[in-house]
Scaffold this motif. Sequence first.
Motif, PDB file in Angstrom:
ATOM      1  N   VAL A  83       0.838  -1.204   0.000  1.00  0.00           N
ATOM      2  CA  VAL A  83       0.000   0.000   0.000  1.00  0.00           C
ATOM      3  C   VAL A  83       0.871   1.252   0.000  1.00  0.00           C
ATOM      4  CG1 VAL A  83      -1.688   1.341   1.305  1.00  0.00           C
ATOM      5  CG2 VAL A  83      -1.971  -1.135   1.079  1.00  0.00           C
ATOM      6  N   THR A  84       1.901   1.259   0.826  1.00  0.00           N
ATOM      7  CA  THR A  84       2.805   2.410   0.890  1.00  0.00           C
ATOM      8  C   THR A  84       3.503   2.621  -0.442  1.00  0.00           C
ATOM      9  OG1 THR A  84       3.162   2.150   3.263  1.00  0.00           O
ATOM     10  CG2 THR A  84       4.843   3.358   2.032  1.00  0.00           C
ATOM     11  N   ALA A 143      -5.145  -9.094 -11.851  1.00  0.00           N
ATOM     12  CA  ALA A 143      -4.533 -10.411 -12.053  1.00  0.00           C
ATOM     13  C   ALA A 143      -3.021 -10.343 -11.908  1.00  0.00           C
ATOM     14  CB  ALA A 143      -4.914 -10.952 -13.428  1.00  0.00           C
ATOM     15  N   MET A 144      -2.408  -9.299 -12.446  1.00  0.00           N
ATOM     16  CA  MET A 144      -0.960  -9.139 -12.328  1.00  0.00           C
ATOM     17  C   MET A 144      -0.561  -8.975 -10.870  1.00  0.00           C
ATOM     18  SD  MET A 144       1.459  -6.641 -11.616  1.00  0.00           S
ATOM     19  CE  MET A 144       0.647  -5.082 -12.010  1.00  0.00           C
ATOM     20  N   LEU A 145      -1.271  -8.096 -10.149  1.00  0.00           N
ATOM     21  CA  LEU A 145      -0.943  -7.885  -8.736  1.00  0.00           C
ATOM     22  C   LEU A 145      -1.144  -9.165  -7.925  1.00  0.00           C
ATOM     23  CD1 LEU A 145      -2.586  -4.376  -8.169  1.00  0.00           C
ATOM     24  CD2 LEU A 145      -0.144  -4.880  -8.285  1.00  0.00           C
ATOM     25  N   ALA A 146      -2.184  -9.913  -8.235  1.00  0.00           N
ATOM     26  CA  ALA A 146      -2.428 -11.169  -7.521  1.00  0.00           C
ATOM     27  C   ALA A 146      -1.289 -12.153  -7.746  1.00  0.00           C
ATOM     28  CB  ALA A 146      -3.757 -11.775  -7.965  1.00  0.00           C
ATOM     29  N   ASP A 147      -0.805 -12.241  -8.968  1.00  0.00           N
ATOM     30  CA  ASP A 147       0.311 -13.150  -9.272  1.00  0.00           C
ATOM     31  C   ASP A 147       1.566 -12.753  -8.494  1.00  0.00           C
ATOM     32  OD1 ASP A 147      -1.248 -14.617 -11.003  1.00  0.00           O
ATOM     33  OD2 ASP A 147      -0.477 -13.652 -12.821  1.00  0.00           O
ATOM     34  N   VAL A 148       1.877 -11.459  -8.495  1.00  0.00           N
ATOM     35  CA  VAL A 148       3.078 -10.988  -7.797  1.00  0.00           C
ATOM     36  C   VAL A 148       2.956 -11.231  -6.292  1.00  0.00           C
ATOM     37  CG1 VAL A 148       4.485  -8.968  -7.243  1.00  0.00           C
ATOM     38  CG2 VAL A 148       3.604  -9.265  -9.567  1.00  0.00           C
ATOM     39  N   LEU A 149       1.797 -10.909  -5.739  1.00  0.00           N
ATOM     40  CA  LEU A 149       1.616 -11.064  -4.291  1.00  0.00           C
ATOM     41  C   LEU A 149       1.549 -12.528  -3.882  1.00  0.00           C
ATOM     42  CD1 LEU A 149      -0.912  -8.155  -3.664  1.00  0.00           C
ATOM     43  CD2 LEU A 149       1.533  -8.201  -3.134  1.00  0.00           C
ATOM     44  N   ALA A 178      -5.157  -7.809  -4.087  1.00  0.00           N
ATOM     45  CA  ALA A 178      -5.028  -7.267  -5.441  1.00  0.00           C
ATOM     46  C   ALA A 178      -6.313  -6.588  -5.891  1.00  0.00           C
ATOM     47  CB  ALA A 178      -4.649  -8.378  -6.410  1.00  0.00           C
ATOM     48  N   ASN A 179      -7.446  -7.195  -5.591  1.00  0.00           N
ATOM     49  CA  ASN A 179      -8.729  -6.594  -5.975  1.00  0.00           C
ATOM     50  C   ASN A 179      -8.960  -5.267  -5.253  1.00  0.00           C
ATOM     51  OD1 ASN A 179      -9.368  -8.665  -7.743  1.00  0.00           O
ATOM     52  ND2 ASN A 179     -10.608  -9.789  -6.263  1.00  0.00           N
ATOM     53  N   LEU A 180      -8.614  -5.214  -3.973  1.00  0.00           N
ATOM     54  CA  LEU A 180      -8.788  -3.971  -3.217  1.00  0.00           C
ATOM     55  C   LEU A 180      -7.845  -2.881  -3.725  1.00  0.00           C
ATOM     56  CD1 LEU A 180      -9.123  -5.450   0.389  1.00  0.00           C
ATOM     57  CD2 LEU A 180     -10.924  -4.360  -0.953  1.00  0.00           C
ATOM     58  N   LEU A 181      -6.617  -3.259  -4.015  1.00  0.00           N
ATOM     59  CA  LEU A 181      -5.663  -2.295  -4.548  1.00  0.00           C
ATOM     60  C   LEU A 181      -6.131  -1.745  -5.895  1.00  0.00           C
ATOM     61  CD1 LEU A 181      -2.338  -4.147  -3.710  1.00  0.00           C
ATOM     62  CD2 LEU A 181      -3.076  -1.974  -2.727  1.00  0.00           C
ATOM     63  N   THR A 182      -6.626  -2.631  -6.747  1.00  0.00           N
ATOM     64  CA  THR A 182      -7.102  -2.201  -8.063  1.00  0.00           C
ATOM     65  C   THR A 182      -8.304  -1.276  -7.932  1.00  0.00           C
ATOM     66  OG1 THR A 182      -6.310  -4.274  -9.034  1.00  0.00           O
ATOM     67  CG2 THR A 182      -7.893  -3.001 -10.324  1.00  0.00           C
ATOM     68  N   PHE A 213      -5.859   5.214  -0.002  1.00  0.00           N
ATOM     69  CA  PHE A 213      -4.910   4.253   0.560  1.00  0.00           C
ATOM     70  C   PHE A 213      -4.981   4.193   2.078  1.00  0.00           C
ATOM     71  CE2 PHE A 213      -2.867   4.727  -3.673  1.00  0.00           C
ATOM     72  CZ  PHE A 213      -2.927   3.387  -4.043  1.00  0.00           C
ATOM     73  N   ASP A 214      -5.435   5.266   2.720  1.00  0.00           N
ATOM     74  CA  ASP A 214      -5.680   5.189   4.166  1.00  0.00           C
ATOM     75  C   ASP A 214      -6.764   4.162   4.472  1.00  0.00           C
ATOM     76  OD1 ASP A 214      -3.778   7.038   4.842  1.00  0.00           O
ATOM     77  OD2 ASP A 214      -5.190   8.708   5.134  1.00  0.00           O
ATOM     78  N   LEU A 215      -7.809   4.164   3.660  1.00  0.00           N
ATOM     79  CA  LEU A 215      -8.887   3.195   3.873  1.00  0.00           C
ATOM     80  C   LEU A 215      -8.377   1.764   3.724  1.00  0.00           C
ATOM     81  CD1 LEU A 215     -11.866   4.942   2.043  1.00  0.00           C
ATOM     82  CD2 LEU A 215     -11.704   4.455   4.476  1.00  0.00           C
ATOM     83  N   LEU A 216      -7.476   1.552   2.776  1.00  0.00           N
ATOM     84  CA  LEU A 216      -6.907   0.212   2.621  1.00  0.00           C
ATOM     85  C   LEU A 216      -5.980  -0.118   3.787  1.00  0.00           C
ATOM     86  CD1 LEU A 216      -5.980  -0.204  -1.157  1.00  0.00           C
ATOM     87  CD2 LEU A 216      -7.974  -1.031   0.069  1.00  0.00           C
TER      88      LEU A 216
END
Length: 218
Positions: free
Chosen positions: A83-84, A133-139, A153-157, A192-195
């Motif tokens: 997140v940061t 999908a990309m973020l999910a793979d990396v994480l 990943a879904n929340l970040l997107t 991003f604070d909410l996340l």
Amino acid sequence: MGLREEKKRATRRHISDVATGLFAVKGFDNVTVAEVAEAAGVSKMTVFNYFPRKEDLFLDRHDDRLRELERVVRERPAGQDVVTALRRYHHELVRQRHPLSGTRPGTVGFLSILRASPALVTRTYEQSREIAAMLADVLTEETGDPVEARLTANLLTAAIDSIYERATSRMLDGDDPDDVHRDQPAVIDRAFDLLQHGLGGAKPRSPRASAADRRPSG
């Protein structure tokens, strides 16, 4: 970057610029790939070699965006949460007044073409899914937990989409681009604070007056 790669990038940019000019004049749905090829001085096959889908001629920053987001996540300092890392990246986009910040003057013309084409709108949703999908793979590689990785990943997107949509909605509403640009860092931090701190940190719902409370007295 080697000379060959530079030439390929220049050709790709040229084709996209020509296509965007045609879309601005005639509308996205009224321009064919063959017309783009002819105007750019290349073959139709060459256009498809660089842009497998017509929509990507207009939404041509997506591949770069995917690579940048992946780089930001993979190359963040040890001990730094994702997140940061993404918060700082989006602040940098605004600082540069990058096209992906949504705060540049002239953005309204781009958005007007996009909103007028159902095919382009649909493609933006697909691109969001590709980012997730990309973020999910990396994480998943980092954590070994595909369930947590996919949810994160879904929340970040969703946060990334919301940040961009806030800026572009204001631009389309006629707000001054400089005002949007000035206010956008606070939008980034709010998302991003909410996340980072959980949705429990969101403002509580204001209580609604009951029917009895709303009934005139006397």
